[in-house]
Enzyme design. Structure first.
Site: not given
Ligand code: AMP
Length: 578
Positions: A243, A245, A250, A335, A416
């Site tokens: 997917e 990002k 969130r 998602f 990610k």
């Molecule tokens: P990070 O904050 O860098 O650890 O990245 C994780 C965050 O990416 C999650 O907490 C979500 O807020 C965000 N996110 C964005 N797109 C998605 C997706 N397709 N699936 C899950 N999380 C996502």
């Protein structure tokens, strides 16, 4: 339990910085607590009156505390302010002024009274709160008063994080940490340590298994690990869902009929801020009850394109809400689905949850499904990634097709892959400010010139320093930073902070900032990842991105474990470059 007894424990906790010792003290406290007292005790030691997701604001500031203290002690306010200047803590001032006669209030009585003060509203609130607090202070001893004031003022500074409480609970029954996994699972599902502790105490560890996902009770969110590149993803997951990002907020959305509640990543309720998303859920989600997750982003209704994070950020405020909704409308890219019409779906595989979710969303502007590509071809993933980047997105998320929703866990079920900048670490590091250095040169006039920043050592439940950072803020932001930090100054290094460097001013670890750096290096002056005489890890050329990450708690900062992985990955990338 008498409140005085709880105070004995708080004083013992205050006297140590060793985590194991804290765990033992907490275990004794939890053992001695009655079934009725255990939840209030847990909330109070964490300076709260309930779980973090349903905060009851004490509404007791320093001015109100001073006024109540004046009333309770018969001293005038100037004398009290003078004492405060001397001690820097209203708790200590109260202890000095209030007599030490034996008093007999119980924990439950103090808890109820604090709650009554907190929930007082309407006309004359301040006067009523002051009277109630003064009355409470009149009923406790000086030593108890120290904590009666420190708790609502957020000045307990015991350094007890959730992991320490959970371990304390386990120790209270078995004399070791073996029950922590069951306790943690229950906590991850209901996000309420008071509730978990009560069930654990009254019905035993097996009863914790019956705590399940419930609408209205936020679930601690699943988190993602990192990958270096598309091949790395395929090696780990094989066939998986890719997917985009999205870089927004969130949201965990709880729908019960027409009632919709939204929780942020750190489980704060944001319903009032995101009325447009709530409306979208009401009109577009074809279910009576549901819990779903997604990322809320601001978009341009004219072009249907998403705005960058800086624009979406504008929605994070508490005033002019209606105007903001019109100016920067939000869309939820959904998602995940955790619960549907009475059924807990967290045990099902990701692909099944996503498919059910897609069926649930009626066509419309406000809520859309996160599209995904199922593949095991690294080249295809690479292409998807490039498209996402070109579209202004942050990168991609890869998801294991058969993975259940693991509340509160960061693991390789979600991976990610973020955009990397040449000469930069491919990921930013979230750090917690633990102190600051007074400025030199130009910044001397601000009295602040650099921050000492730490990452989270999850194993020790401590914050270990990783950088001294002086770049990235504007002058105005430095001033703002100082205004935020001064009220949380501490006289010594905070119990949860591990450091070799000593800044000019120590502060409580509370604020998270996002940093970009060129690389991670080994350094003897930082304690992140430091073992024995070995050097720790540090950020090279760190600079702040944006301002404070209000959506992250100190424990949400990047962990030492993640830093070690980033260091390892960087080593491999460098070797590959050669
Ligand atoms: P990070 O904050 O860098 O650890 O990245 C994780 C965050 O990416 C999650 O907490 C979500 O807020 C965000 N996110 C964005 N797109 C998605 C997706 N397709 N699936 C899950 N999380 C996502």
């Amino acid at each position: 339990m008498r409140f005085a007894k709880l105070v004995d424990y708080l004083a013992k906790l205050e006297a140590t910085t060793k985590r194991l010792e804290m765990t033992h003290i907490l275990a004794d406290l939890f053992k001695e607590a009655s079934e009725e007292d255990i939840a209030p005790i847990i909330y109070l030691t964490q300076e709260r009156l309930g779980p973090a997701f349903a905060p009851i604001d004490f509404g007791i500031g320093e001015a109100l505390a001073a006024e109540a203290l004046a009333k309770a002690s018969g001293k005038d306010k100037d004398a009290i302010k003078k004492l405060y200047k001397q001690h820097g803590d209203y708790g200590l001032v109260a202890e000095k002024l209030i007599s030490d006669d034996a008093k007999k209030l119980t924990v439950a009585q103090v808890f109820e009274r604090l709650k009554q003060i907190a929930t007082t509203s309407g006309e004359g609130t301040v006067a009523t709160k002051t009277d109630l607090l003064a009355e409470l202070l009149g009923k406790v001893s000086g030593r108890e008063a120290r904590y009666v004031l420190r708790i609502p003022l957020g000045r307990l500074r015991l350094g007890i994080g959730d992991p320490t409480v959970m371990e304390g609970l386990s120790w209270s029954k078995t004399g070791d940490k073996t029950l922590r996994p069951q306790i943690e699972r229950a906590y991850n599902v209901c996000s309420d340590l008071g509730k978990v502790a009560h069930i654990f105490k009254t019905e035993g560890v097996d009863a914790l298994a019956k705590i399940s996902v419930a609408v209205g009770n936020p679930v601690r969110m699943a988190l993602a690990e990192r990958a270096k590149n598309a091949e790395d993803i395929v090696t780990r997951l094989g066939k998986c869902a890719i997917e985009s990002k999205f870089d927004g907020f969130r949201c965990q959305v709880h729908k019960q009929g027409a009632s919709v509640r939204i929780f942020s990543r750190n489980l704060e309720e944001t319903t009032a801020m995101f009325t447009d998303i709530a409306e979208g859920i009401r009109t577009q989600i074809r279910a009576q009850t549901a819990i779903l997750e997604g990322e809320a982003l601001s978009y341009d209704p004219e072009t249907d394109e998403f705005h960058p994070f800086q624009v979406t950020m504008q929605r994070k405020r508490k005033y002019d809400l209606e105007e903001m909704t019109v100016k920067f409308p939000l869309r939820l890219v959904a998602f995940d689905l955790l619960y549907l019409d009475g059924k807990d779906l967290t045990g099902e595989g990701y692909a099944a949850r996503h498919a059910t979710l897609a069926q649930l969303i009626a066509p419309g502007e406000r809520v859309q499904i996160a599209q995904h590509l199922v593949t095991q071809d690294a080249k295809e993933i690479e292409k998807y990634f490039m498209q996402a980047i070109t579209g202004g997105l942050e990168g991609i998320m890869a998801k294991r097709l058969d993975s259940r929703y693991q509340a509160g866990a960061r693991n390789f079920n979600w991976i990610k892959l973020k955009r990397s900048y040449q000469g930069h670490l491919s990921d930013t590091v979230d750090g917690v400010v633990v102190g600051y250095l007074r400025g030199r040169g130009m910044r001397a006039r601000f009295g602040i010139g650099a921050l000492l920043v730490a990452v989270y050592d999850a194993k020790q439940d401590k914050f270990a320093t990783i950088a001294k950072i002086g770049t990235g803020f504007s002058d105005a932001e430095w001033l703002q930073m100082r205004e935020l930090l001064d009220p949380i100054k501490t006289e010594h290094r905070h119990a949860r902070v591990d450091a070799v460097l000593a800044p000019d001013v120590w502060v409580e670890p509370r604020y998270v900032i996002e940093m970009q750096a060129d690389e991670i290096t080994r350094s003897p002056i930082h304690t992140a990842g430091k073992i024995g005489d070995e050097p720790g890890y540090a950020l090279r050329f760190p600079r702040v991105k944006g301002f404070i990450r209000a959506d992250k708690k100190p424990e949400d900062a990047t962990t030492v474990g993640e830093i070690l992985k980033m260091f390892e990955k960087q080593g491999k990338a460098m070797r590959n470059d050669k």
